[in-house]
Design a protein around this motif. Structure first.
Motif, mmCIF file in Angstrom:
data_model
loop_
_atom_site.group_PDB
_atom_site.id
_atom_site.type_symbol
_atom_site.label_atom_id
_atom_site.label_comp_id
_atom_site.label_asym_id
_atom_site.label_seq_id
_atom_site.Cartn_x
_atom_site.Cartn_y
_atom_site.Cartn_z
ATOM 1 N N LEU A 489 0.833 -1.209 0.000
ATOM 2 C CA LEU A 489 0.000 0.000 0.000
ATOM 3 C C LEU A 489 0.868 1.261 0.000
ATOM 4 O O LEU A 489 0.558 2.243 -0.693
ATOM 5 C CB LEU A 489 -0.923 -0.009 1.224
ATOM 6 C CG LEU A 489 -2.036 -1.065 1.227
ATOM 7 C CD1 LEU A 489 -2.788 -1.055 2.558
ATOM 8 C CD2 LEU A 489 -3.018 -0.847 0.072
ATOM 9 N N TYR A 499 -4.092 5.304 -3.207
ATOM 10 C CA TYR A 499 -4.155 3.836 -3.150
ATOM 11 C C TYR A 499 -4.971 3.319 -4.340
ATOM 12 O O TYR A 499 -6.077 2.805 -4.189
ATOM 13 C CB TYR A 499 -4.786 3.398 -1.830
ATOM 14 C CG TYR A 499 -4.048 3.884 -0.604
ATOM 15 C CD1 TYR A 499 -2.792 3.383 -0.273
ATOM 16 C CD2 TYR A 499 -4.618 4.850 0.236
ATOM 17 C CE1 TYR A 499 -2.111 3.833 0.860
ATOM 18 C CE2 TYR A 499 -3.953 5.302 1.375
ATOM 19 C CZ TYR A 499 -2.700 4.791 1.677
ATOM 20 O OH TYR A 499 -2.041 5.235 2.796
ATOM 21 N N ALA A 502 -5.401 -0.696 -4.180
ATOM 22 C CA ALA A 502 -5.455 -1.239 -2.814
ATOM 23 C C ALA A 502 -6.169 -2.577 -2.741
ATOM 24 O O ALA A 502 -5.742 -3.481 -2.005
ATOM 25 C CB ALA A 502 -6.132 -0.235 -1.879
#
Length: 608
Positions: A489, A499, A502
């Protein structure tokens, strides 16, 4: 160098197939490591290795740690001892040669949470397992197997339950593949051999054609009958390979200086030779939730103080309970004790389908995407959470909830398409509100802080289902410093300024976590059910079971007991073995907590 007993010396010097038996802490692992080092030193050709296979990553971690600590093993010898789990070893074979048995060239692992989602439709069509007839159980099992096979052959999604079965087919069907494996690993050590399933045994039979096998087993520690472990497995091994047999039953290295192993052996027979046992504590409690949990918290605080005062480095305290439900209940109590008692830091080994799918929801919200279909994707992830969080036993309520949300989303989108306001009474109104708040969050680039911030939005928002997601995701322990998820991340933020990936990073991290071998053994306070403690060891153990519910002085229910219902039912061999395994996980002390007015039946002298 470890001082070896005469039997251990015989094990190190013996040649050919071997069966090494012994109880908890008897030195099976230690002697097998020294044996592996001798083989590495004397018997291996260039590029060959000794393979040490175990069921659990925790055991793998302990073996790796033991290898590092053994000064008699050189660096070169260490590098030629490969320690792995059965799952990881089987997956490596399937990835390379799976096409020979009909798998696609491109394959991915179907993780347990996603397997639960994929099979939820089949499973939800049946009542609870306890209410199914034998014919219905067989039908359900056949339909599950058919869907697993279809997912594997048509979509290249391979679930763990297929690993051993298909590797067995592959190794028995291809002399060339079997020879390749044995050329790489001419010696294979099989840990906890008594718990091998029928499919795993077929793999072992194939491996033994070209490799020398060393099986480590405790005949009294077979607690996985429910997944196919056979009480005759050691005899199968003797019949197939005529090994030399070595018994370490009289040795105890784990809890030396205590009588923990002696007490564990007495549990098996039900005949207690002593009134008190050194290293065994007994702490009865009153049969009601408040006093039971208060007693538990008191014992935990006392044990923790003992370990800290003793100056133990990376001390460990396990709270072992009989059921998965109790694991969660105890974890909740430690997280929010009563009165002025502060939260007790701990980790809980709960079933991970729910927490992993909850983590995917948090990861999705971290991406803060704003495209038109973003909310649809969010709702679909929530529906997947409903489908999969129950694992092998999805509830009708969860399935209905998923259908309700999908129906509401269809109406929601229909209104938007027609330019009308979305329904004010829609179940999605509160869900949408949380989605919007999370999209407006100012993130910092610190994965831990941002993850907690999104979790806080779910927890504090008006949607009860997402509040439940926030509670589930607290069981995820993948954001400590240096973990794959945190690093992934952080790198994503540096690369993209957000992100952006993610969800994909989180999913991949859980796959890598399953196969990771660098786990440190558990430290601190750990809560888990008794089955999960197998293969592990801790400085201290507290065993805590449920208590009877009474009406007018009579027991009307007796849930969460070490022995179901806490009544005698024949020899209770499986329950005795499970209890013994739990007791003998401790190196220094085991404390047994049982209701004062209905003491665990296994602690009562056996009836003649």
């Amino acid at each position: 160098m470890v001082d070896l007993t005469e039997t251990q010396k015989e094990i190190v010097e013996a040649v050919g197939h071997q069966l090494v038996t012994g109880g908890p802490g008897s030195g099976k692992t230690t002697v097998s490591i020294l044996k592996a080092a001798k083989i590495a030193r004397e018997a291996l050709k260039p590029s060959q290795r000794i393979l040490f296979l175990s069921f659990a990553r925790a055991t793998v971690s302990r073996v790796l740690e033991a290898i590092d600590e053994e000064s008699a093993i050189t660096r070169e010898e260490r590098q030629r001892i490969e320690v792995d789990t059965y799952h990881s070893f089987f997956w490596r074979i399937l990835k390379t040669h799976g096409y020979l048995i009909g798998f696609p060239r491109r394959m991915t692992i179907l993780t347990p949470p996603n397997e639960a989602i994929a099979l939820s439709t089949v499973r939800s069509g049946y009542k609870a397992a306890s209410k199914l007839s034998d014919a219905e159980k067989a039908e359900k099992r056949a339909r599950e197997e058919a869907e697993r096979s279809r997912l594997a052959t048509e979509e290249g999604k391979i679930c763990f339950d297929l690993f051993a079965e298909r590797v067995a087919i592959l190794l028995h069907g291809s002399n060339k593949v079997r020879s390749l494996v044995s050329t790489m690993y001419p010696h294979i050590i099989l840990d906890e051999f008594q718990d091998t399933s029928a499919d795993q045994w077929r793999v072992v039979q194939a491996l033994g054609v070209g490799s020398t096998l060393i099986a480590l087993a405790d005949p009294e520690q077979r607690i996985f009958d429910f997944i196919g472990a056979d009480p005759e497995r050691l005899n199968h091994f003797k019949g197939a390979f005529a090994p030399t047999v070595h018994d370490l039953a009289g040795d105890n290295h784990r809890s030396k200086g205590t009588e923990i192993a002696l007490f564990g052996n007495d549990i098996l027979t039900g005949k207690f030779r002593q009134k008190d046992y050194q290293g065994i504590g007994y702490a009865p409690f009153e049969s009601n939730p408040n006093q039971a949990y208060a007693s538990l918290v008191g014992q935990v605080l006392q044990a923790r103080k003992r370990l800290i005062d003793a100056g133990r480095r990376d001390w460990s305290l396990a709270i072992l309970v009989p059921t998965k439900k109790m694991t969660r209940l105890v974890s909740d109590v430690l997280r929010e004790p009563f009165g002025n008692v502060p939260p007790i830091s701990h980790s809980a080994a709960v079933d991970m389908e729910g927490p992993i799918l909850a983590a995917e929801i948090v990861a999705f919200l971290l991406q803060q995407r704003g495209h038109p279909g973003c909310f649809d994707e969010f709702v679909e992830l929530l529906c997947s959470y409903f489908h999969g969080r129950g694992g092998a036993a999805p509830t009708k309520g969860d399935m209905d909830e998923a259908a309700r949300f999908r129906g509401a989303l269809a109406k929601w989108n229909e209104c938007l398409a027609k330019g009308r306001p979305t329904p004010g009474n829609s179940v999605l109104q509160s869900t949408y509100a949380v989605h919007q708040v999370s999209a407006a969050l100012t993130l910092t680039g610190d994965p831990d802080a941002d993850w907690v911030a999104v979790r806080g939005v779910l927890d504090a928002g008006p949607c009860q289902r997402l509040s439940d997601v926030a509670k589930e995701v607290r069981n995820v322990r993948l954001l400590e410093r240096g973990t794959q998820l945190r690093l992934g991340l952080a790198q994503d933020w540096r690369d993209a300024g957000g992100y952006r990936n993610a969800l994909a990073i989180t999913r991949q991290s859980f796959v890598q976590e399953h196969f990771a071998m660098a786990h440190k053994p558990e430290s601190g306070v750990v809560v888990m059910n008794m089955h999960k403690a197998k293969g592990k060891q801790f400085d201290e153990v507290i065993i805590f079971e449920g208590w009877p519910k009474r009406a007018r002085g009579e027991i009307v229910a007796n849930p969460d007991r070490i022995v179901s219902g806490n009544f005698r039912d024949g020899p209770m061999t499986q329950a005795r073995q499970n209890f013994r395994v739990s007791v003998t996980r401790a190196k220094a002390r085991t404390t047994i907590m049982t209701p004062r007015d209905d003491v665990c039946v296994l602690l009562r002298p056996a009836e003649n």
